[in-house]
Motif scaffolding. Structure first.
Motif, mmCIF file in Angstrom:
data_model
loop_
_atom_site.group_PDB
_atom_site.id
_atom_site.type_symbol
_atom_site.label_atom_id
_atom_site.label_comp_id
_atom_site.label_asym_id
_atom_site.label_seq_id
_atom_site.Cartn_x
_atom_site.Cartn_y
_atom_site.Cartn_z
ATOM 1 N N TYR A 16 0.844 -1.201 0.000
ATOM 2 C CA TYR A 16 0.000 0.000 0.000
ATOM 3 C C TYR A 16 0.873 1.242 0.000
ATOM 4 C CZ TYR A 16 -3.218 3.587 1.736
ATOM 5 O OH TYR A 16 -3.961 4.729 1.888
ATOM 6 N N SER A 17 0.434 2.269 -0.756
ATOM 7 C CA SER A 17 1.158 3.541 -0.814
ATOM 8 C C SER A 17 0.167 4.695 -0.783
ATOM 9 C CB SER A 17 1.987 3.649 -2.101
ATOM 10 O OG SER A 17 2.822 2.529 -2.279
ATOM 11 N N SER A 18 0.539 5.760 -0.102
ATOM 12 C CA SER A 18 -0.269 6.984 -0.111
ATOM 13 C C SER A 18 0.621 8.154 0.282
ATOM 14 C CB SER A 18 -1.458 6.887 0.844
ATOM 15 O OG SER A 18 -1.029 6.869 2.183
ATOM 16 N N ALA A 19 0.216 9.351 -0.114
ATOM 17 C CA ALA A 19 0.991 10.552 0.192
ATOM 18 C C ALA A 19 0.050 11.661 0.634
ATOM 19 C CB ALA A 19 1.797 10.999 -1.025
ATOM 20 N N LEU A 20 0.499 12.444 1.596
ATOM 21 C CA LEU A 20 -0.222 13.630 2.033
ATOM 22 C C LEU A 20 0.590 14.842 1.613
ATOM 23 C CD1 LEU A 20 -2.719 14.581 3.660
ATOM 24 C CD2 LEU A 20 -1.222 14.721 5.656
ATOM 25 N N VAL A 21 -0.019 15.731 0.832
ATOM 26 C CA VAL A 21 0.689 16.872 0.251
ATOM 27 C C VAL A 21 0.040 18.169 0.731
ATOM 28 C CG1 VAL A 21 1.542 17.929 -1.868
ATOM 29 C CG2 VAL A 21 1.110 15.459 -1.800
ATOM 30 N N PHE A 22 0.851 19.077 1.245
ATOM 31 C CA PHE A 22 0.370 20.393 1.663
ATOM 32 C C PHE A 22 0.549 21.349 0.486
ATOM 33 C CE2 PHE A 22 1.257 18.064 5.431
ATOM 34 C CZ PHE A 22 0.306 18.477 6.350
ATOM 35 N N THR A 23 -0.558 21.840 -0.045
ATOM 36 C CA THR A 23 -0.523 22.550 -1.322
ATOM 37 C C THR A 23 -0.681 24.066 -1.215
ATOM 38 O OG1 THR A 23 -2.866 21.969 -1.546
ATOM 39 C CG2 THR A 23 -1.261 20.593 -2.712
#
Length: 413
Positions: free
Chosen positions: A122-129
């Motif tokens: 499993y892979s996921s990313a949290l990005v502050f935009t």
């Protein structure tokens, strides 16, 4: 009388012994439940060698959590919009491989991989935009109700100048701090900061909101400090996006927590979860409590509510070098905003020039709030003591009656 006193003392002794055994049993059970831990290591810019050179202020931090038969990788990067990538593998030998020339130039996807790729579960990313700023004319603290004309141009985090990660990596505390801003008057004496924390076992931070973490989670503490607002009634909102494997969906659940022992006056927890299509099982999550703080070392009066917007499906991935390098197929991207304050709130950002918020990022089911060990022992003793008294007292009365009956006079016929 001597015999009666002796029996009474034995009764109290048994009572005290029973209480002690009960406390030891409860404490042992609690400790056994907290034995799950992993071995965590931190490295900066894995595999980077000359002549490859990162742009000024850009870095890649790799945190590796080694379990008994799996590995959890966290990667924090400020190449473009700051992002935290989480990769879970079924192998204890999995490793991060970076094609640094392609990664630095952001020329192609696949320049960052976790090998062997067949071990990735499993892979996921949290990005502050973005950071949004708006003029809260009606003092609703709700950007959804604000007119479009009340919004100032957003701060695009992909364009921020960030601090050097080499100077903020703490190997012993398993933390990394990232601060940045732009060359404008607003950020002349201010910054946006993110502090990443990894964990080897279950626990809580001492500082509010004291989120319940475990070995499968990490934490991001975000704060905006010293930024000069562009209006007299300015409020802020934080935009971030979640990028995950195709075939996964997202939703935000709000649950009521059992008490406010760790986060005073807050009885709810929000969970942005990721789950496979046609399945209800949660594989990853972002978890937070709907509260923010107006000072770095807050007291109760410095708390303020925060709320999230509706979850929105995004058409493209955010401008993050880490996300663009890792996800090769068509990933699923969602976004939402976190806004701070409450309707008719008399305190604005300009009053303290500080606002902070904390989120957990992890794998599997989100940690559930529970009573502390002290509270469990108090409840157990409160409920168990009367039961012990009844049992011991009943046994004592039964023994006395047996002895009285056996010692009575019986006539000889």
């Amino acid at each position: 009388m001597l015999t009666e006193t002796c029996h009474t003392n034995n009764t109290f002794s048994c009572h005290n012994t029973s209480q002690q055994l009960l406390l030891v049993l409860i404490a042992s059970v609690v400790l056994i439940c907290k034995l799950h831990w992993i071995k965590v290591s931190v490295e900066l810019n894995p595999g980077l060698t000359p002549p490859s050179v990162l742009p000024p202020g850009v870095g890649l931090v790799h945190v590796r959590g080694l379990g008994l038969n799996d590995t959890l990788h966290f990667l924090l990067c400020n190449h473009g919009a700051p992002a935290l990538l989480m990769v879970h593998t079924y192998s204890t030998q999995s490793a991060v491989q970076v094609d640094w020339p392609s990664f630095i130039n952001r020329s192609s996807s696949g320049s960052l991989r976790v090998e062997p790729q067949t071990s990735v579960r499993y892979s996921s990313a949290l990005v502050f935009t973005r950071v949004w700023e708006y003029d809260d004319v009606n003092n609703t603290a709700d950007p959804q109700q604000a007119a479009e004309s009340s919004f100032y141009p957003p701060y695009e985090l992909q364009n921020f100048i960030w601090s050097d990660l080499n100077e903020t990596v703490n190997q012993s505390d398993l933390t990394v701090k990232l601060c940045g801003g732009e060359k404008t008057e607003s950020f002349l004496n201010g910054s946006l900061c993110l502090q990443f924390s990894a964990f080897e076992s279950e626990g809580r931070d001492k500082a509010w909101p004291s989120l319940h973490h475990n070995a499968n989670s990490s934490q991001l503490h975000v704060w905006l400090e010293g930024v000069t607002p562009r209006g007299n009634r300015s409020r802020f909102a934080l935009e971030f996006q979640s990028v995950g494997d195709s075939g996964f969906q997202g939703r935000v659940d709000v649950h009521s927590s059992i008490d406010d022992e760790y986060t005073p006056s807050i009885f709810k927890v929000s969970q942005w979860v990721s789950f496979p299509e046609n399945s209800s099982g949660v594989w990853g999550y972002n978890q937070w409590k709907p509260v923010a703080y107006r000072k770095a070392e807050p007291v109760f009066e410095d708390t303020t509510p925060c709320k999230h917007s509706q979850l929105v499906s995004m058409k493209r991935i955010p401008q993050s070098g880490l996300v663009q390098a890792y996800f090769t197929e068509d990933p699923q991207t969602y976004g939402l905003n976190i806004s701070f304050g409450i309707d008719k709130d008399p305190v604005l950002y300009s009053d303290t020039k500080y606002i902070s918020w904390t989120v957990l990022v992890g794998m599997g089911e989100p940690p559930a709030d529970s009573f502390s060990t002290l509270i469990i022992i108090i409840i157990a003793v409160g409920l168990g003591t009367p039961l012990v008294i009844i049992i011991v007292g009943g046994g004592f009365v039964w023994i006395r009656k047996r002895r009285s009956h056996s010692s009575g006079y019986e006539p000889i016929i």
